[in-house]
Scaffold this active site. Structure first.
Site, PDB file in Angstrom:
ATOM      1  N   GLU A 113       0.826  -1.203   0.000  1.00 34.08           N
ATOM      2  CA  GLU A 113       0.000   0.000   0.000  1.00 34.08           C
ATOM      3  C   GLU A 113       0.869   1.265   0.000  1.00 34.08           C
ATOM      4  O   GLU A 113       0.467   2.305  -0.511  1.00 34.08           O
ATOM      5  CB  GLU A 113      -0.905  -0.025   1.238  1.00 34.08           C
ATOM      6  CG  GLU A 113      -2.253   0.612   1.012  1.00 34.08           C
ATOM      7  CD  GLU A 113      -3.233   0.294   2.125  1.00 34.08           C
ATOM      8  OE1 GLU A 113      -3.969  -0.699   1.991  1.00 34.08           O
ATOM      9  OE2 GLU A 113      -3.269   1.016   3.133  1.00 34.08           O
ATOM     10  N   HIS A 116       7.159 -27.099  -0.396  1.00 33.02           N
ATOM     11  CA  HIS A 116       6.432 -28.115  -1.157  1.00 33.02           C
ATOM     12  C   HIS A 116       5.300 -27.494  -1.971  1.00 33.02           C
ATOM     13  O   HIS A 116       4.349 -28.182  -2.327  1.00 33.02           O
ATOM     14  CB  HIS A 116       5.910 -29.184  -0.199  1.00 33.02           C
ATOM     15  CG  HIS A 116       7.012 -29.809   0.592  1.00 33.02           C
ATOM     16  ND1 HIS A 116       7.688 -30.932   0.170  1.00 33.02           N
ATOM     17  CD2 HIS A 116       7.616 -29.410   1.740  1.00 33.02           C
ATOM     18  CE1 HIS A 116       8.641 -31.224   1.049  1.00 33.02           C
ATOM     19  NE2 HIS A 116       8.618 -30.315   2.014  1.00 33.02           N
ATOM     20  N   LYS A 155     -13.182   2.311  -1.483  1.00 31.94           N
ATOM     21  CA  LYS A 155     -14.094   2.655  -0.378  1.00 31.94           C
ATOM     22  C   LYS A 155     -15.277   3.464  -0.925  1.00 31.94           C
ATOM     23  O   LYS A 155     -16.430   3.225  -0.582  1.00 31.94           O
ATOM     24  CB  LYS A 155     -13.362   3.496   0.687  1.00 31.94           C
ATOM     25  CG  LYS A 155     -12.438   2.705   1.608  1.00 31.94           C
ATOM     26  CD  LYS A 155     -11.941   3.594   2.752  1.00 31.94           C
ATOM     27  CE  LYS A 155     -10.985   2.866   3.675  1.00 31.94           C
ATOM     28  NZ  LYS A 155     -10.509   3.647   4.818  1.00 31.94           N
TER      29      LYS A 155
HETATM   30  O1  PA5 Z   1      -2.968   2.037   6.003  1.00 31.13           O
HETATM   31  C1  PA5 Z   1      -4.076   2.523   5.854  1.00 31.13           C
HETATM   32  O2  PA5 Z   1      -4.293   3.755   5.967  1.00 31.13           O
HETATM   33  C2  PA5 Z   1      -5.284   1.655   5.543  1.00 31.13           C
HETATM   34  O3  PA5 Z   1      -4.927   0.337   5.337  1.00 31.13           O
HETATM   35  C3  PA5 Z   1      -6.275   1.710   6.707  1.00 31.13           C
HETATM   36  O4  PA5 Z   1      -5.662   1.243   7.874  1.00 31.13           O
HETATM   37  C4  PA5 Z   1      -7.525   0.883   6.397  1.00 31.13           C
HETATM   38  O5  PA5 Z   1      -8.090   1.278   5.186  1.00 31.13           O
HETATM   39  C5  PA5 Z   1      -8.556   1.055   7.522  1.00 31.13           C
HETATM   40  O6  PA5 Z   1      -8.874   2.408   7.690  1.00 31.13           O
HETATM   41  P1  PA5 Z   1      -9.540   2.952   9.013  1.00 31.13           P
HETATM   42  O7  PA5 Z   1      -8.613   2.727  10.153  1.00 31.13           O
HETATM   43  O8  PA5 Z   1      -9.799   4.394   8.764  1.00 31.13           O
HETATM   44  O9  PA5 Z   1     -10.816   2.181   9.201  1.00 31.13           O
END
Ligand code: PA5
Length: 446
Positions: free
Chosen positions: A278, A307, A421
């Site tokens: 990410e 394996h 989202k």
């Molecule tokens: O790293 C990030 O910002 C995302 O992976 C969030 O942690 C994830 O989308 C969850 O978001 P939130 O904590 O606002 O629910």
């Protein structure tokens, strides 16, 4: 303290085609400016994870100490950065540290998975910790609504004592719920992004609840941060590993495999998978040019995946950098009894420890990869401890933002996640998303 072996990331007599050590010198200026940019970001207070080792954790330990002894389980409702660190720490340490209380992490919207958790726990003995920085993520909010409804019906007198909210200190709907319902609450700091937040209240509360020494986690992180200041990059694992991954990406090695030889560390690889994917997977560089940066992180488990995956890793496309996680000392071990001394095909195992076999298999895999000219590294845990996990977390967080600088991208945003989202809100009928809903419907009906 964890140790990082990088010799098979650089060319050596066994890996002649790997990156030569001299290449590191060629990139000295780039490394220097990336380090300066990180310093500037720290001054601008957007890399808050660096400063977490100094935080005061009394509010967490006081809260855990004040809890009614009946609470044996904590169920975390969260997703992505609000979930993966909790899983990684709990599953790494539950046996190694002999943890008494259980942590479950519900990080999906799978109804059967929720049913299984609710079926397994005793609701009377369970605390729910809703973690969401934004306070609006559909996956987490749907879980929150289902669970709060159950709690209100089953425990009308004291349901407030059974739910905890971890969210932004002032923004978002959940912060309002904290005031109206009177739930206990914890904070996701502004200057720490979701996937960098495991060492904030996000990961520390469930850890302290389970019995993990959270100050040891922070001590390990502090030690690694100190190491990351070392000028000589060869002595500096986060920067060295970041630079070498960057150089391998330029050579088309678009896959980064993390392969723990330990079931306990498998979820650590999952946490890394999110951090690396990410943070670095970006369409645009910081100047807005299309570059499609990133390296696909993959998790594999030793020996299980020998394996399943190693055939591909040794003989398939040479497009991977592989990192082993090795454990030297195990809390529990078994000696394989020599119950068939007369059988040559088995008696070589008799009298050996399982951990000896495991680590021999890891070395054998490393050797096979070198023979196939596949670069690999080894992160060694002398033992699985809170301190070593804290150090490993800080190592990969620093490595990630540093690599982001080398790639010239912003490692702190996630526009691709936001797009998904928004599409979900539109499909589920949230107000204000009519246009997107129409667009998706016409795509669906084409
Ligand atoms: O790293 C990030 O910002 C995302 O992976 C969030 O942690 C994830 O989308 C969850 O978001 P939130 O904590 O606002 O629910």
């Amino acid at each position: 303290m964890i140790r990082f072996e990088h010799r098979n990331l650089l060319s050596n007599p066994y890996l002649r085609k790997a990156i030569p050590g001299s290449r590191l010198v060629d990139f000295a200026d780039k490394v220097k400016s990336a380090r300066q940019e990180l310093q500037a970001d720290r001054k601008a207070d957007i890399l808050g994870f660096y400063d977490l080792p100094e935080q005061d954790t009394d509010h967490i330990t006081d809260f855990v100490t004040s809890l009614d002894a009946k609470f044996e389980n904590m169920v975390v409702l969260g997703i992505g950065g609000s979930a993966l660190g909790n899983k990684a720490l709990y599953n790494a340490l539950k046996t190694e540290a002999g943890l008494q209380r259980k942590v479950y992490v519900y990080d999906n919207v799978d109804p059967v998975y929720l049913y299984e958790i609710l079926d397994e726990i005793d609701l009377e003995k369970t605390l729910f910790n809703v973690i969401t920085k934004s306070g609006s993520t559909a996956e987490t909010m749907s879980g929150y609504m289902i669970v709060l409804d159950i709690l209100k019906r089953k425990f009308p007198q004291d349901y407030q004592k059974r739910m905890i909210i971890t969210t932004d200190k002032e923004k978002g709907f959940l912060r309002q719920v904290v005031s109206s319902e009177g739930f206990s609450s914890f904070v996701v700091p502004d200057n720490v992004g979701g996937r960098f937040s495991v060492l904030t209240d996000v990961g520390l509360l469930s850890s302290a609840f389970a019995g993990i020494d959270i100050n040891a986690l922070l001590r390990g992180a502090a030690r690694m941060r100190e190491i990351s200041e070392i000028r000589d990059i060869i002595q500096n694992p986060p920067l060295l590993n970041g630079l070498l991954h960057f150089l391998y990406m330029r050579e088309g090695k678009n896959i980064s495999v993390m392969m723990p030889y330990s079931n306990s560390l498998y979820d650590f690889a999952d946490w890394y998978r999110q951090l690396w994917a990410e943070s670095l997977g970006k369409r645009h560089d910081v100047r807005g040019r299309e570059i499609f940066a990133g390296q696909t992180p993959v998790k594999a488990l030793g020996t299980t995946d020998q394996h399943s995956q190693i055939q591909l890793y040794t003989q398939g496309p040479n497009d991977k950098v592989i990192t082993f996680l090795t454990v030297e000392n195990w809390k529990h071990d078994y000696v394989i009894p020599n119950i068939h001394p007369e059988r040559e095909e088995l008696n070589y195992l008799g009298g050996k420890k399982l951990s000896e076999l495991l680590n021999a298999e890891r070395l054998a895999t490393e050797y096979a990869l070198c023979q196939a000219q596949r670069p690999n590294a080894n992160l060694i845990f002398p033992e699985i401890s809170a301190e070593n996990l804290g150090a490993a977390i800080m190592m990969y967080e620093i490595q990630t933002v540093f690599t982001g600088k080398l790639l010239n991208i912003n490692p702190l945003d996630q526009p691709g996640v936001e797009a998904g989202k928004i599409a979900t809100y539109a499909l589920m009928g949230k107000s204000g998303y009519d246009l997107q809903r129409k667009e998706i419907k016409s795509y669906q009906n084409q």
